[in-house]
Design a protein around this motif. Structure first.
Motif, PDB file in Angstrom:
ATOM      1  N   UNK A  62      35.236  43.414  43.363  1.00 50.64           N
ATOM      2  CA  UNK A  62      35.317  43.353  41.901  1.00 50.64           C
ATOM      3  C   UNK A  62      36.752  43.178  41.391  1.00 50.64           C
ATOM      4  N   UNK A  63      37.710  43.818  42.042  1.00 52.44           N
ATOM      5  CA  UNK A  63      39.072  43.813  41.501  1.00 52.44           C
ATOM      6  C   UNK A  63      39.813  42.495  41.715  1.00 52.44           C
ATOM      7  N   UNK A  64      39.564  41.857  42.821  1.00 54.36           N
ATOM      8  CA  UNK A  64      40.371  40.682  43.195  1.00 54.36           C
ATOM      9  C   UNK A  64      40.408  39.609  42.102  1.00 54.36           C
ATOM     10  N   UNK A  65      39.282  39.207  41.538  1.00 53.93           N
ATOM     11  CA  UNK A  65      39.353  38.170  40.497  1.00 53.93           C
ATOM     12  C   UNK A  65      39.932  38.648  39.179  1.00 53.93           C
ATOM     13  N   UNK A  66      40.064  39.977  38.987  1.00 48.87           N
ATOM     14  CA  UNK A  66      40.590  40.502  37.723  1.00 48.87           C
ATOM     15  C   UNK A  66      42.113  40.484  37.669  1.00 48.87           C
ATOM     16  N   UNK A  67      42.762  40.346  38.790  1.00 48.39           N
ATOM     17  CA  UNK A  67      44.227  40.434  38.821  1.00 48.39           C
ATOM     18  C   UNK A  67      44.861  39.152  38.275  1.00 48.39           C
ATOM     19  N   UNK A  68      45.648  39.267  37.211  1.00 45.41           N
ATOM     20  CA  UNK A  68      46.258  38.074  36.616  1.00 45.41           C
ATOM     21  C   UNK A  68      47.400  37.508  37.456  1.00 45.41           C
ATOM     22  N   UNK A  87      40.761  49.523  36.012  1.00 44.69           N
ATOM     23  CA  UNK A  87      39.672  49.604  35.035  1.00 44.69           C
ATOM     24  C   UNK A  87      38.316  49.299  35.661  1.00 44.69           C
ATOM     25  N   UNK A  88      38.312  48.405  36.630  1.00 37.14           N
ATOM     26  CA  UNK A  88      37.026  47.937  37.159  1.00 37.14           C
ATOM     27  C   UNK A  88      36.607  48.593  38.475  1.00 37.14           C
ATOM     28  N   UNK A  89      37.526  49.244  39.152  1.00 35.67           N
ATOM     29  CA  UNK A  89      37.182  49.791  40.480  1.00 35.67           C
ATOM     30  C   UNK A  89      36.141  50.910  40.361  1.00 35.67           C
ATOM     31  N   UNK A  90      34.998  50.755  41.018  1.00 32.86           N
ATOM     32  CA  UNK A  90      33.921  51.746  40.872  1.00 32.86           C
ATOM     33  C   UNK A  90      34.181  53.054  41.608  1.00 32.86           C
ATOM     34  N   UNK A  91      35.138  53.071  42.529  1.00 32.50           N
ATOM     35  CA  UNK A  91      35.392  54.309  43.274  1.00 32.50           C
ATOM     36  C   UNK A  91      36.790  54.866  43.005  1.00 32.50           C
TER      37      UNK A  91
END
Ligand code: SF4
Ligand code: SF4
Length: 85
Positions: A14-20, A52-56
């Protein structure tokens, strides 16, 4: 201060595509963050998007990379210059 990903990562992608800054990449076993590219999202967002997006909740600040806001902004500007070249 760059962020880091701990062993609690479940490789949910989930996090990888969120990183600008494209600072997050798949390492040998779990995702990792390149501290030379992580600006805490300074320059792009008010909050670290990966956190913000990491579920754990496995993306704390990296104590080995203490940086001021000015340093983070300088890193952001340097990355932008590289992206444009
Ligand atoms: S804090 Fe922002 S720049 Fe740093 S790894 Fe997370 S999403 Fe990328
Ligand atoms: S969002 Fe969290 S659990 Fe998912 S891949 Fe990224 S660091 Fe790992």
């Amino acid at each position: 201060m760059a962020l880091m990903i701990t062993d609690d990562c479940i490789n949910c992608d989930v996090c990888e595509p969120e990183c600008p800054n494209e600072a997050i990449y798949m390492g040998p076993q779990i995702y990792e963050i390149d501290p030379n590219k992580c600006t805490e999202c300074v320059g792009h967002f008010n909050e670290p998007q990966c956190q913000q997006v990491c579920p754990v909740a496995c993306i704390p600040f990296n104590p080995a990379w203490r940086e001021t806001n000015e340093q983070l902004m300088a890193k952001y500007e340097s990355l932008q210059a590289i992206a444009k070249s």
